[in-house]
Design a protein around this motif. Structure first.
Motif, PDB file in Angstrom:
ATOM      1  N   TRP A   7       9.823 -19.912  72.931  1.00 44.36           N
ATOM      2  CA  TRP A   7       9.060 -18.613  73.082  1.00 44.36           C
ATOM      3  C   TRP A   7       7.693 -19.233  72.777  1.00 44.36           C
ATOM      4  CZ3 TRP A   7       5.968 -16.512  69.601  1.00 44.36           C
ATOM      5  CH2 TRP A   7       5.756 -14.800  69.739  1.00 44.36           C
ATOM      6  N   HIS A  32       9.812 -18.159  77.337  1.00 45.54           N
ATOM      7  CA  HIS A  32       9.345 -16.940  77.579  1.00 45.54           C
ATOM      8  C   HIS A  32       7.789 -17.198  76.914  1.00 45.54           C
ATOM      9  CE1 HIS A  32       8.726 -12.650  77.647  1.00 45.54           C
ATOM     10  NE2 HIS A  32       8.082 -12.889  76.394  1.00 45.54           N
ATOM     11  N   ILE A  34       3.860 -16.173  76.812  1.00 48.24           N
ATOM     12  CA  ILE A  34       2.801 -14.795  76.196  1.00 48.24           C
ATOM     13  C   ILE A  34       1.683 -15.348  76.206  1.00 48.24           C
ATOM     14  CG2 ILE A  34       2.547 -13.098  74.700  1.00 48.24           C
ATOM     15  CD1 ILE A  34       5.456 -13.533  73.746  1.00 48.24           C
ATOM     16  N   ASP A  60       5.032 -12.560  79.558  1.00 51.32           N
ATOM     17  CA  ASP A  60       4.425 -11.188  79.092  1.00 51.32           C
ATOM     18  C   ASP A  60       2.749 -11.479  78.693  1.00 51.32           C
ATOM     19  OD1 ASP A  60       4.207  -8.473  78.203  1.00 51.32           O
ATOM     20  OD2 ASP A  60       5.374  -8.865  76.383  1.00 51.32           O
ATOM     21  N   PRO A  73      11.212 -10.592  68.443  1.00 53.26           N
ATOM     22  CA  PRO A  73      11.736 -11.294  69.847  1.00 53.26           C
ATOM     23  C   PRO A  73      13.325 -11.573  69.771  1.00 53.26           C
ATOM     24  CG  PRO A  73      10.324 -12.720  68.182  1.00 53.26           C
ATOM     25  CD  PRO A  73      10.328 -11.384  67.724  1.00 53.26           C
ATOM     26  N   GLU A  74      13.746 -11.877  70.827  1.00 60.40           N
ATOM     27  CA  GLU A  74      15.237 -12.225  70.812  1.00 60.40           C
ATOM     28  C   GLU A  74      15.277 -13.714  70.410  1.00 60.40           C
ATOM     29  OE1 GLU A  74      16.407 -12.967  75.140  1.00 60.40           O
ATOM     30  OE2 GLU A  74      14.879 -11.509  75.450  1.00 60.40           O
ATOM     31  N   TYR A  79       9.902 -21.339  68.440  1.00 58.04           N
ATOM     32  CA  TYR A  79       8.800 -20.446  68.378  1.00 58.04           C
ATOM     33  C   TYR A  79       7.769 -21.086  68.122  1.00 58.04           C
ATOM     34  CZ  TYR A  79      12.534 -17.001  67.835  1.00 58.04           C
ATOM     35  OH  TYR A  79      13.968 -16.243  67.741  1.00 58.04           O
ATOM     36  N   TRP A 113       3.372 -10.933  64.702  1.00 59.07           N
ATOM     37  CA  TRP A 113       4.419 -11.775  65.250  1.00 59.07           C
ATOM     38  C   TRP A 113       4.909 -12.415  64.304  1.00 59.07           C
ATOM     39  CZ3 TRP A 113       5.020 -10.746  70.396  1.00 59.07           C
ATOM     40  CH2 TRP A 113       4.118 -10.197  71.132  1.00 59.07           C
ATOM     41  N   ILE A 117       9.194 -12.502  63.831  1.00 55.93           N
ATOM     42  CA  ILE A 117       9.912 -13.620  64.079  1.00 55.93           C
ATOM     43  C   ILE A 117      10.764 -14.381  62.955  1.00 55.93           C
ATOM     44  CG2 ILE A 117       9.779 -16.362  64.537  1.00 55.93           C
ATOM     45  CD1 ILE A 117       7.024 -15.598  66.279  1.00 55.93           C
TER      46      ILE A 117
END
Length: 238
Positions: A7, A32, A34, A60, A73-74, A79, A113, A117
């Motif tokens: 992520w 993912h 962003i 995103d 977030p999943e 991360y 964020w 997380i």
């Protein structure tokens, strides 16, 4: 440790792109991404899908200067936060909006964020959070004290997360980066002091299990020890 999912916040930065490429090369199969500019982000996603068939890529967009409600977030293995801006240091001296923007994007806009997380549930499971800070956090300098102060705040906040995760399988890694070759540093840093993002990516993923605070590249550690010890008359020239 290997990462099968990642992520990334700030995915279109030069450093993030290099790390994403190296992750995919090593077998990471789920991303993912962003970023603020969704068009550039989608182009990056398409390139990733084309170069690595079978990779699952979602995207995103977010503007850290305009915070919105954030859902946790999943789960991902890694991360990675590389989001940040240098801003216009000269303008920030006289323009409170520019000063606030630099602080928001580099520090306060990231707190929601980071909080989402590093949940109590997530840190009970293996995983890693890598956050890019900067050597500029080590000492206030007349040339970029807004940026340096924001990165110093980010470093201290993440140090708290790091200590909170001691004894847990979730690892926090704070990366105090020196100059990395990118549009962000072009014309603002001596080329001899710049490191290629591809080199940074390979070095970081050579030791994916690390946690703690580290300088990248390593030689910025002794350099910044010297900078921190400079007397004020000399430091005022930086």
């Amino acid at each position: 440790m290997t990462f099968s999912s990642a992520w990334i916040l700030g995915s279109t930065s030069t450093t993030a792109k290099a790390i994403i490429t190296e992750l995919a090369r090593q077998g990471c199969s789920r991303f993912h991404l962003i970023a603020r500019n969704q068009q550039h982000n989608e182009q990056l996603a398409q390139t990733l899908r084309s170069d690595h068939p079978g990779v699952d890529v979602t995207t995103d967009s977010v503007d850290l200067a305009s915070p919105k409600p954030i859902e946790p977030p999943e789960p991902f293995d890694l991360y990675l936060i590389t989001a940040g801006v240098m801003g216009d240091a000269e303008q920030a001296r006289v323009d409170s909006d520019q000063a606030q923007w630099i602080t928001q994007v580099n520090f306060t806009g990231l707190i929601p964020w980071l909080t989402a997380i590093v949940s109590e549930e997530r840190i009970q499971q293996p995983g890693a959070l890598w956050v890019f800070s900067s050597v500029a956090a080590d000492r206030g300098r007349p040339s970029n004290y807004h940026y340096g102060a924001a990165k110093a705040g980010l470093t201290r906040f993440c140090e708290g997360l790091l200590l909170r995760c001691q004894g847990h399988p979730f690892a926090v890694r704070i990366l105090k980066a020196g100059f990395i070759t990118s549009p962000m540093t072009e014309g603002k840093a001596p080329p001899l002091l710049c490191t290629a993002p591809e080199t940074i990516a390979k070095d970081l993923l050579r030791h994916p299990q690390r946690r703690g605070i580290e300088y990248i590249p390593w030689w910025w550690d002794p350099v910044m020890k010297l900078v921190r010890r400079l007397p004020a008359p000399l430091a005022s020239k930086l």
